[in-house]
Motif scaffolding. Structure first.
Motif, PDB file in Angstrom:
ATOM      1  N   GLY A 110       0.816  -1.214   0.000  1.00  0.00           N
ATOM      2  CA  GLY A 110       0.000   0.000   0.000  1.00  0.00           C
ATOM      3  C   GLY A 110       0.845   1.258   0.000  1.00  0.00           C
ATOM      4  O   GLY A 110       0.536   2.251  -0.680  1.00  0.00           O
ATOM      5  N   ALA A 111       1.950   1.268   0.770  1.00  0.00           N
ATOM      6  CA  ALA A 111       2.820   2.441   0.841  1.00  0.00           C
ATOM      7  C   ALA A 111       3.508   2.687  -0.497  1.00  0.00           C
ATOM      8  O   ALA A 111       3.672   3.837  -0.935  1.00  0.00           O
ATOM      9  N   LEU A 112       3.940   1.618  -1.178  1.00  0.00           N
ATOM     10  CA  LEU A 112       4.590   1.770  -2.493  1.00  0.00           C
ATOM     11  C   LEU A 112       3.614   2.336  -3.523  1.00  0.00           C
ATOM     12  O   LEU A 112       3.987   3.186  -4.349  1.00  0.00           O
ATOM     13  N   ILE A 113       2.369   1.870  -3.467  1.00  0.00           N
ATOM     14  CA  ILE A 113       1.361   2.405  -4.390  1.00  0.00           C
ATOM     15  C   ILE A 113       1.153   3.899  -4.133  1.00  0.00           C
ATOM     16  O   ILE A 113       1.150   4.718  -5.057  1.00  0.00           O
ATOM     17  N   ALA A 114       0.986   4.275  -2.844  1.00  0.00           N
ATOM     18  CA  ALA A 114       0.768   5.682  -2.498  1.00  0.00           C
ATOM     19  C   ALA A 114       1.971   6.534  -2.886  1.00  0.00           C
ATOM     20  O   ALA A 114       1.818   7.665  -3.391  1.00  0.00           O
ATOM     21  N   LEU A 115       3.191   6.027  -2.664  1.00  0.00           N
ATOM     22  CA  LEU A 115       4.388   6.790  -3.004  1.00  0.00           C
ATOM     23  C   LEU A 115       4.498   6.964  -4.510  1.00  0.00           C
ATOM     24  O   LEU A 115       4.870   8.054  -5.000  1.00  0.00           O
ATOM     25  N   GLY A 116       4.171   5.913  -5.268  1.00  0.00           N
ATOM     26  CA  GLY A 116       4.183   6.040  -6.729  1.00  0.00           C
ATOM     27  C   GLY A 116       3.179   7.075  -7.215  1.00  0.00           C
ATOM     28  O   GLY A 116       3.471   7.872  -8.115  1.00  0.00           O
ATOM     29  N   ASN A 117       1.988   7.072  -6.631  1.00  0.00           N
ATOM     30  CA  ASN A 117       0.971   8.068  -7.007  1.00  0.00           C
ATOM     31  C   ASN A 117       1.471   9.484  -6.735  1.00  0.00           C
ATOM     32  O   ASN A 117       1.266  10.403  -7.540  1.00  0.00           O
ATOM     33  N   ALA A 118       2.117   9.691  -5.565  1.00  0.00           N
ATOM     34  CA  ALA A 118       2.620  11.026  -5.211  1.00  0.00           C
ATOM     35  C   ALA A 118       3.712  11.465  -6.184  1.00  0.00           C
ATOM     36  O   ALA A 118       3.744  12.626  -6.625  1.00  0.00           O
ATOM     37  N   GLU A 119       4.625  10.564  -6.532  1.00  0.00           N
ATOM     38  CA  GLU A 119       5.700  10.908  -7.470  1.00  0.00           C
ATOM     39  C   GLU A 119       5.123  11.226  -8.847  1.00  0.00           C
ATOM     40  O   GLU A 119       5.586  12.155  -9.532  1.00  0.00           O
ATOM     41  N   SER A 120       4.120  10.478  -9.245  1.00  0.00           N
ATOM     42  CA  SER A 120       3.486  10.738 -10.547  1.00  0.00           C
ATOM     43  C   SER A 120       2.837  12.113 -10.570  1.00  0.00           C
ATOM     44  O   SER A 120       2.968  12.868 -11.549  1.00  0.00           O
ATOM     45  N   ALA A 121       2.144  12.466  -9.461  1.00  0.00           N
ATOM     46  CA  ALA A 121       1.500  13.782  -9.389  1.00  0.00           C
ATOM     47  C   ALA A 121       2.528  14.908  -9.414  1.00  0.00           C
ATOM     48  O   ALA A 121       2.232  16.023  -9.879  1.00  0.00           O
ATOM     49  N   ALA A 122       3.737  14.633  -8.927  1.00  0.00           N
ATOM     50  CA  ALA A 122       4.799  15.641  -8.917  1.00  0.00           C
ATOM     51  C   ALA A 122       5.552  15.681 -10.238  1.00  0.00           C
ATOM     52  O   ALA A 122       6.481  16.492 -10.399  1.00  0.00           O
ATOM     53  N   GLY A 123       5.191  14.802 -11.183  1.00  0.00           N
ATOM     54  CA  GLY A 123       5.849  14.786 -12.486  1.00  0.00           C
ATOM     55  C   GLY A 123       7.085  13.910 -12.532  1.00  0.00           C
ATOM     56  O   GLY A 123       7.821  13.924 -13.518  1.00  0.00           O
ATOM     57  N   HIS A 124       7.318  13.142 -11.482  1.00  0.00           N
ATOM     58  CA  HIS A 124       8.490  12.255 -11.442  1.00  0.00           C
ATOM     59  C   HIS A 124       8.056  10.869 -11.929  1.00  0.00           C
ATOM     60  O   HIS A 124       7.905   9.925 -11.137  1.00  0.00           O
ATOM     61  N   HIS A 125       7.856  10.730 -13.222  1.00  0.00           N
ATOM     62  CA  HIS A 125       7.208   9.529 -13.765  1.00  0.00           C
ATOM     63  C   HIS A 125       8.095   8.294 -13.663  1.00  0.00           C
ATOM     64  O   HIS A 125       7.596   7.186 -13.441  1.00  0.00           O
ATOM     65  N   ARG A 126       9.424   8.469 -13.813  1.00  0.00           N
ATOM     66  CA  ARG A 126      10.299   7.304 -13.724  1.00  0.00           C
ATOM     67  C   ARG A 126      10.284   6.738 -12.296  1.00  0.00           C
ATOM     68  O   ARG A 126      10.202   5.522 -12.107  1.00  0.00           O
ATOM     69  N   ALA A 127      10.362   7.624 -11.283  1.00  0.00           N
ATOM     70  CA  ALA A 127      10.302   7.165  -9.896  1.00  0.00           C
ATOM     71  C   ALA A 127       8.958   6.529  -9.593  1.00  0.00           C
ATOM     72  O   ALA A 127       8.874   5.510  -8.893  1.00  0.00           O
ATOM     73  N   ALA A 128       7.879   7.128 -10.119  1.00  0.00           N
ATOM     74  CA  ALA A 128       6.540   6.583  -9.896  1.00  0.00           C
ATOM     75  C   ALA A 128       6.430   5.168 -10.454  1.00  0.00           C
ATOM     76  O   ALA A 128       5.919   4.247  -9.791  1.00  0.00           O
ATOM     77  N   ALA A 129       6.928   4.972 -11.670  1.00  0.00           N
ATOM     78  CA  ALA A 129       6.858   3.648 -12.288  1.00  0.00           C
ATOM     79  C   ALA A 129       7.658   2.629 -11.486  1.00  0.00           C
ATOM     80  O   ALA A 129       7.243   1.467 -11.327  1.00  0.00           O
ATOM     81  N   SER A 130       8.816   3.064 -10.966  1.00  0.00           N
ATOM     82  CA  SER A 130       9.647   2.148 -10.184  1.00  0.00           C
ATOM     83  C   SER A 130       8.919   1.696  -8.915  1.00  0.00           C
ATOM     84  O   SER A 130       8.923   0.506  -8.583  1.00  0.00           O
ATOM     85  N   HIS A 131       8.284   2.635  -8.217  1.00  0.00           N
ATOM     86  CA  HIS A 131       7.562   2.267  -6.994  1.00  0.00           C
ATOM     87  C   HIS A 131       6.379   1.360  -7.312  1.00  0.00           C
ATOM     88  O   HIS A 131       6.140   0.377  -6.584  1.00  0.00           O
ATOM     89  N   HIS A 132       5.648   1.663  -8.360  1.00  0.00           N
ATOM     90  CA  HIS A 132       4.498   0.821  -8.710  1.00  0.00           C
ATOM     91  C   HIS A 132       4.954  -0.570  -9.143  1.00  0.00           C
ATOM     92  O   HIS A 132       4.291  -1.575  -8.840  1.00  0.00           O
ATOM     93  N   ARG A 133       6.092  -0.646  -9.841  1.00  0.00           N
ATOM     94  CA  ARG A 133       6.610  -1.948 -10.266  1.00  0.00           C
ATOM     95  C   ARG A 133       7.000  -2.784  -9.046  1.00  0.00           C
ATOM     96  O   ARG A 133       6.734  -3.978  -8.978  1.00  0.00           O
ATOM     97  N   GLN A 134       7.614  -2.122  -8.054  1.00  0.00           N
ATOM     98  CA  GLN A 134       7.949  -2.834  -6.814  1.00  0.00           C
ATOM     99  C   GLN A 134       6.695  -3.336  -6.117  1.00  0.00           C
ATOM    100  O   GLN A 134       6.678  -4.442  -5.554  1.00  0.00           O
ATOM    101  N   ALA A 135       5.631  -2.522  -6.130  1.00  0.00           N
ATOM    102  CA  ALA A 135       4.375  -2.927  -5.490  1.00  0.00           C
ATOM    103  C   ALA A 135       3.789  -4.158  -6.165  1.00  0.00           C
ATOM    104  O   ALA A 135       3.303  -5.089  -5.491  1.00  0.00           O
ATOM    105  N   VAL A 136       3.840  -4.193  -7.501  1.00  0.00           N
ATOM    106  CA  VAL A 136       3.305  -5.354  -8.236  1.00  0.00           C
ATOM    107  C   VAL A 136       4.099  -6.604  -7.880  1.00  0.00           C
ATOM    108  O   VAL A 136       3.526  -7.667  -7.595  1.00  0.00           O
ATOM    109  N   THR A 137       5.431  -6.483  -7.900  1.00  0.00           N
ATOM    110  CA  THR A 137       6.294  -7.640  -7.599  1.00  0.00           C
ATOM    111  C   THR A 137       6.023  -8.171  -6.190  1.00  0.00           C
ATOM    112  O   THR A 137       5.891  -9.383  -5.972  1.00  0.00           O
ATOM    113  N   LEU A 138       5.937  -7.265  -5.226  1.00  0.00           N
ATOM    114  CA  LEU A 138       5.731  -7.676  -3.835  1.00  0.00           C
ATOM    115  C   LEU A 138       4.346  -8.281  -3.647  1.00  0.00           C
ATOM    116  O   LEU A 138       4.187  -9.288  -2.948  1.00  0.00           O
TER     117      LEU A 138
END
Length: 942
Positions: free
Chosen positions: A893-921
């Protein structure tokens, strides 16, 4: 003689303690502040520990604020004398002085120079230096300081002055000024009537001045005083002088008085042999290089004597006037401790003194006289207590004391420094074994060292048992023996008793009865350490009294204080303590204490309402002032709790052990100690076979832990068995609580319909708390199923019940879920209000998992509100908590929320990395609904 340096600060100790800055007196304050300055000056250019300073300033029991008050007094002195005058140097303070700044140093240097003059025949120069040195004395020394410092130092300084006075009169007589010094000699002899050297000088001065009858009268008066007040005759030398005067003779004018009244100078060399293969202790050896009085303390067998002898032999060239050794037998199974009088007699005979007085004070005075200004090393081995040691301290030179007791009173009153010895580090233990045995390192040797507790005596006994053929199979055999019975395995040559056991027996015998009883009872403690509260439960006494007895055991080095209020045994000492077997009722009191403490922790949280019915009120009462205190106690004690429970599950008492298991289940699951709970739950489950309710509760607790550890199939199996057991035991409350737990396991597996059926069933059974929990769980299930209206209805009812019943945990859970539901409606203000309140409640309760869940919700709300920076902070904090607690569900849940926050800030590469980690976990975690959420989030950023 130039007595002091010009300008700067000058210090006076030979009279009222004083300081002059650029010629002007400094107002030094009261006795305590003067004592701090004087103690530092007496050890000028050397560190004086805070412990020593506190002991000298506050005689007896120092106040709790003593350390702070000491710091204030040092600060005040720095203001008066200059900021650089006193420097902080661990473990205390140091005052830096130049030659000539302190009158004591000026005195010592002048006397030393005078003795060189006298030895080389420059009598007038020597006399002049001695008179200048003695003129520095301006009344009783150390005036205006505390009584503790006066008691410790004034006698030693007076001894130095008297030795100089005697040297002065000796030189005056050698120079032929007999009549000139008679008046001074009468005054000095009257002030110190038992100083035979002064009486002899007066007799010589009178006899050589033609007043032989008066000289004989001096002897008669001296002899009468010795026989009436001390019960002894004057020394042989004074008697021989008396005979010479009677016969009309006397030593020649140029012959020193000391030649006729002092024994020949003897330079003893009494140090025992060094220990073969001495290993390690480099830091301790380096500390001993700093001269003074050292008290080397530690447990039996830790190597105190070996260290002292090794250092002494290495440094013996520093002590040209001799090295003295006395075994004080403070802890000898076959002998009583050596009394101070006997020890003094032994030391004086080693120094060539044959005619000895009988009283301790007179022996000590003669001892100090003989050793005045001599560079000697005195090794006082195996001391029992401070009273045994204090009369044996010389006025100069260096002293090493070894003892199993801390001798805190000696440290405080004499300025001695303490050097506590711990067991050897693993590397030094290995080096000792390989060096003695002459073989290479191995895993078996490392295990042997561990089983010996890294205690040097135990290591050497083990090496002796292995003999010269320390082959691998012999090492393995000894390791196996020690695992079975360490103390028996560490005997030598088949002796009936281990040397270690014998050493422990003597240490135990030296304790007073109350401390002996506590030592025996502590052998019952199965955990790694213990506190005054545990000791109080064993003894059935107030905590303060138990604490005092624990500190006595620590002072005797039978237990070790390894943290604030925490004590532990050395492994081999624990084995010895366990041979006593405790006493009737002590183990039961220990179990009851841990039960009361676990209950007290649970009262602050009330997360798990289902508890075994009890048939009697608790015997012990424990309370914690706050949730924070309860959490701190649990974090410090959870390993000891499980150790007590594991032992009690097999040995009883029952039913208290089942109540303890129930309480531990509750608090461990609340604090996220799931792996720790499972470690003890299975042994308890095995012991509880045939006790249906206990067996059911254990299975329920095991299932609840397995859910959060990702072992869902195992969780469902145990919870289904628990549900059946509760039903067979006709315990509806247990059945309702277990249905809730089983529903949570099914939710985590994605089986929402089955979970909702169980939650609905719980609404009609059990207590109001069971109903509140079921409504919370139903609300979560409906929210995940996309039915927010129903979720809002269930969660509102859950919040109402929890607030009415005062269940903070239930309220916090309901508010987290309500926050998520209101966010789905777009009510961000309402969502934030619930989530903020939930976060505060979880923090208050010490529920890290709940706190992280609330932070995830707040991060999602902040992202929706266009505040990505705040969202990132909340999600990052939640992620840290989840990883620290190893809670994979929350981490996703925290990785999903962090990815959403990074995406909203325009940090799309970081957002994708956090969401990818969430999927794997989530995929590894095998959580269907979380995997769906993670994949949905990842699709928006990849």
């Amino acid at each position: 003689m130039k007595s002091v340096v010009e300008g700067g600060v000058r210090y006076r100790l030979l009279g009222p303690v004083a300081a002059h800055l650029d010629g002007e007196p400094v107002r030094l304050g009261g006795p305590k502040q003067r004592a701090v300055l004087a103690a530092l000056l007496l050890n000028a250019n050397r560190v004086v520990s805070e412990e020593q300073l506190i002991g000298l300033v506050w005689d007896g029991e120092p106040p709790i604020s003593a350390r702070g008050q000491l710091q204030v007094r040092v600060w005040e002195l720095r203001k008066l004398l200059g900021r650089s005058a006193i420097v902080r140097r661990s473990p205390g303070y140091l005052i830096e002085v130049a030659p000539g700044q302190v009158d004591v140093q000026v005195f010592g240097d002048a006397v030393a120079a005078a003795r060189v003059d006298l030895a080389e025949g420059r009598l007038d120069a020597g006399v002049a230096r001695l008179r200048d040195a003695l003129a520095l004395w301006e009344g009783p020394v150390l005036g205006g300081v505390t009584e503790a410092l006066q008691d410790r130092e004034s006698r030693l300084l007076d001894e130095r002055r008297l030795a100089a006075v005697e040297d002065l009169f000796d030189a005056e007589l050698r120079a032929g000024r007999h009549a000139d010094v008679i008046g001074e000699l009468r005054r000095a002899g009257g002030e110190y009537p038992f100083r035979e050297r002064l009486q002899a000088a007066l007799m010589l001065a009178l006899h050589r001045s033609g007043r032989t009858s008066e000289a004989l009268a001096v002897y008669a008066q001296t002899r009468r005083r010795f026989t009436e007040e001390l019960g002894i005759e004057p020394g042989r030398e004074l008697q021989e002088l008396h005979v010479q005067v009677l016969q009309g003779g006397a030593p020649a004018d140029d012959e020193p008085v000391t030649a006729s009244v002092s024994a020949p100078v003897v330079r003893p060399a009494q140090l025992p042999h060094d220990v073969r293969g001495f290993t390690g202790r480099q830091a301790e050896l380096a500390r001993l290089d700093d001269a003074g009085i050292w008290v080397i303390t530690g447990a039996a067998g830790v190597g105190k004597t070996a260290l002292a002898v090794h250092w002494a032999r290495r440094a013996r060239d520093r002590f040209p006037d001799g090295q003295l050794y006395v075994d004080l037998r403070g802890f000898d199974a076959d002998h009583e401790p050596v009394p101070p009088a006997a020890a003094l007699a032994q030391l004086l005979r080693a120094l060539g003194q044959q005619r000895l007085p009988s009283g301790v004070d007179e022996l000590a005075a003669l001892y100090r006289t003989v050793l005045a200004d001599r560079d000697v090393l005195v090794l006082l081995d195996n001391a029992r207590d401070a009273d045994q040691v204090r009369p044996l301290l010389p006025p100069s030179g260096m002293v090493l004391v070894t003892s199993r007791h801390r001798l805190g009173d000696l440290v405080a009153r004499t300025g001695a420094r303490s050097l506590p010895l711990a067991v050897l580090p693993a590397a030094d233990s290995r080096a000792l074994l390989t060096g003695v045995l002459g073989i290479g390192a191995s895993d078996s040797l490392d295990e042997l060292a561990r089983l010996c507790g890294h205690l040097p005596l135990a290591l050497r006994i083990a090496a002796a048992n292995l003999g010269p053929d320390g082959s691998a199979h012999r090492v393995d055999d000894l390791v196996a023996t020690l695992r079975a019975d360490p103390l028996t395995g560490l005997t030598v040559d088949g002796a009936a008793e281990s040397p270690l056991t014998r050493a422990f027996v003597v240490s135990y015998a030296a304790l007073e009865p109350g401390s002996q009883r506590l030592f025996r009872l502590l052998g019952l403690v199965p955990g790694a350490d213990f506190t005054p509260r545990v000791a109080a439960a064993l003894l059935d006494v107030p905590v303060a009294e138990a604490g005092r007895r624990l500190h006595r055991l620590a002072a005797a080095h039978l237990v070790e204080r390894h943290g604030p209020g925490r004590f532990r045994f050395h492994d081999l000492v624990r084995d010895y303590a366990r041979t006593f077997g405790g006493e009737d009722g002590a183990w039961e009191r220990l179990v009851e204490f841990h039960l009361a403490a676990a209950d007290a922790v649970d009262r602050h949280f009330s997360r798990h309402p289902l508890r075994l019915p009890r048939h009697a009120d608790p015997v012990s009462e424990v309370d914690f002032a706050s949730s924070a205190e309860a959490v701190a106690w649990l974090e410090a004690e959870h390993a000891n709790l499980t150790a007590v429970l594991r032992h009690a599950a097999v040995h009883g008492p029952h039913p208290a052990v089942w109540y303890l298991a129930d309480a531990i289940r509750s608090v461990f699951l609340h604090r996220g100690l799931r792996a720790e709970w499972l470690d003890v739950a299975f042994p308890v489950l095995e012991a509880a076979r045939g006790v249906p309710r206990v067996e059911a509760l254990m299975r329920q607790g095991i299932g609840a832990a397995c859910v959060h550890l990702g072992r869902r199939d195992e969780a469902i199996r145990h919870l289904e068995a628990a549900l059946l057991a509760h039903r067979e035991a006709d315990w509806p409350e247990g059945e309702a609580a277990t249905a809730n737990s089983l529903g949570i396991a099914l939710l985590a597996s994605g089986r929402f319909t089955e979970a909702s059926e169980l939650f609905t069933r719980s609404l009609d059974a059990g207590t109001r708390t069971d109903r509140m929990m079921a409504l919370n769980n139903l609300g979560f299930a409906e929210r995940q199923s996309g039915r927010p209206d129903k979720a809002l209805e269930h969660l509102s009812r859950a919040l109402s019940i929890s607030t009415e019943d005062g269940s903070q945990w239930g309220e916090a859970v309901a508010r987290v879920n309500l926050g998520h539901v209101l966010r789905s409606y777009g009510d961000l203000a309402g969502a934030r209000e619930h989530l903020m309140a939930a976060c505060a409640l979880h923090r208050h309760l010490g529920n890290r998992y709940g706190e992280a869940s609330a932070l995830i919700g707040l991060s999602l709300v902040d992202t929706d509100a266009g505040e990505p920076d705040r969202a990132r902070c909340a999600a990052t904090e939640a992620l840290a908590v989840a990883r620290r607690e190893e809670n994979r569900e929350t981490e996703v849940g925290a990785l999903i929320a962090l990815g959403n926050a990074e995406s909203a800030a325009g940090h799309h590469r970081a957002a994708a990395s956090h969401h990818r980690q969430a999927v794997t976990l989530a995929r590894r975690w095998s959580s269907p609904w979380q995997l769906a959420e993670a994949e949905a989030a990842h699709r928006t950023t990849r």
